[in-house]
Design an enzyme around this catalytic site. Structure first.
Site, mmCIF file in Angstrom:
data_model
loop_
_atom_site.group_PDB
_atom_site.id
_atom_site.type_symbol
_atom_site.label_atom_id
_atom_site.label_comp_id
_atom_site.label_asym_id
_atom_site.label_seq_id
_atom_site.Cartn_x
_atom_site.Cartn_y
_atom_site.Cartn_z
ATOM 1 N N HIS A 293 0.823 -1.215 0.000
ATOM 2 C CA HIS A 293 0.000 0.000 0.000
ATOM 3 C C HIS A 293 0.854 1.260 0.000
ATOM 4 O O HIS A 293 2.077 1.215 0.158
ATOM 5 C CB HIS A 293 -0.971 0.000 1.182
ATOM 6 N N CYS A 320 2.515 -4.980 6.695
ATOM 7 C CA CYS A 320 2.336 -4.497 5.324
ATOM 8 C C CYS A 320 3.641 -4.040 4.681
ATOM 9 O O CYS A 320 4.688 -3.964 5.330
ATOM 10 C CB CYS A 320 1.333 -3.351 5.310
#
Length: 346
Positions: A293, A320
């Site tokens: 992301h 992430c």
């Protein structure tokens, strides 16, 4: 006596005629659809045998640079503080050879899924331990939470190991109403798994888009297949991966995963609460709660931030892979769901 001789002659004549006739009974049983299925299975078997004879190696991989995204681009080797960092091209070529090899024979692919235990918490494995996050994991370190149970074929009383959400496999058979047999691509061996944890991708899918995440050098590279053993680099960027900090932050796990889900805004909670703290733009989920992301925005209504000084430095996310937001959008658009891989290397 003459009548007996005539009967014997007639019987022998009929037998000869029958032997010279085509086997219509056999042809009738094998209808065109069944014959196509048998021919297909035979073709798969021959292709698998051929693939095993001459496996691709890193030396066979031709990797060139044709950037589709050219912002924040890093060189093959670049300075970081008082040392240097690199894109591990030799290791990347090894993984690309692996991708070439498992796709050389036709197969019906599946992905293991259990994000947030949506398909039911996996049963306890035969041997387990509790890790620093107080979660149960198998002897390989795969956590029970968000994983699929994998059973030794024929031994379905208790699973032996866990298969991580996002792991890729090949479907080998559907033996019962509840269980399927899978051969690991992201993991080793052939196992049985309950059907509810297995999403079929079919036999027409191919994996020609691969995102490489390097947790050692804190960078990310996208590559695309353009021909037999021909791959081109589409982007080379700094990234920030997950860190080991119980009870909330976890490392980005190494392995081979399928891109499973897309969110233009992935909202996240403040640690230890159910209060939304902010969002991450252009998020592509590949395992558990791990997304590729953009830069996190600590305001649910805030504007997208393009870049952060922390990218390419040290692990600091919860699992992430953070990117420049425009690069995250590039990955978001380029790596299609269930048709692209994320390979995390160390």
């Amino acid at each position: 006596m003459k009548l007996y001789s005539k009967l014997v002659f007639l019987a022998c004549s009929l037998a000869v005629i029958a032997c010279n006739q085509p086997n219509t009974t056999k042809n009738e049983k094998t209808d065109p659809a069944e014959q196509r299925r048998l021919d297909s299975l035979d073709a798969v078997k021959k292709a698998e045998e051929e693939a095993k004879k001459k496996p691709r190696t890193a030396e066979d991989i031709k990797l060139s640079k044709e950037l589709s995204y050219d912002k924040h681009t890093l060189e093959d080797s670049y300075s970081y503080k008082d040392t240097s960092r690199v894109f591990q091209l030799d290791k990347i070529k090894e993984r690309l050879a692996f991708v070439e090899n498992f796709q050389r024979a036709p197969a019906s692919y599946v992905v293991l899924q259990n994000h947030k235990n949506k398909n039911q918490e996996a049963p306890l494995v035969k041997k387990y331990r509790r890790n620093e996050y107080t979660r149960i994991s198998d002897t390989l370190g795969n956590e029970r939470y968000q994983s699929a149970p994998l059973y030794v074929p024929g031994e379905t009383e208790r699973p032996t190991v866990y298969g991580r959400d996002g792991f890729l496999a090949k479907l080998r058979s559907s033996d019962t109403l509840d269980m399927v047999k899978v051969e690991g691509v992201s993991f080793e061996g052939t196992w049985e798994a309950p059907k509810r944890y297995v999403k079929a991708l079919g036999d027409s899918v191919d994996f020609h888009h691969v995102v490489f995440v390097d947790v050692t050098n804190q960078n990310i590279m996208t590559v695309e297949r353009t021909g037999d053993c021909d791959w081109v680099i589409r982007s080379m960027n700094p990234a920030t991966t997950g860190r080991h900090k119980p009870p909330y932050a976890q490392e980005t796990p190494t392995g081979v995963y399928v891109v499973q889900e897309k969110k233009t805004k992935m909202y996240y909670y403040k640690d230890g609460t159910t209060n939304i703290e902010g969002y991450a733009p252009y998020a592509s989920r590949f395992t558990n709660g791990a997304y590729v992301h953009g830069v996190p925005v600590n305001n649910p209504k805030g504007s997208i931030i393009e870049y952060s000084w922390s990218l390419g430095t040290t692990p600091r996310s919860h699992m992430c892979v953070r990117n420049a937001s425009s690069h995250a959008k590039f990955v978001f658009d380029w790596a299609k769901k269930f048709n692209a891989l994320v390979i995390v290397i160390d």
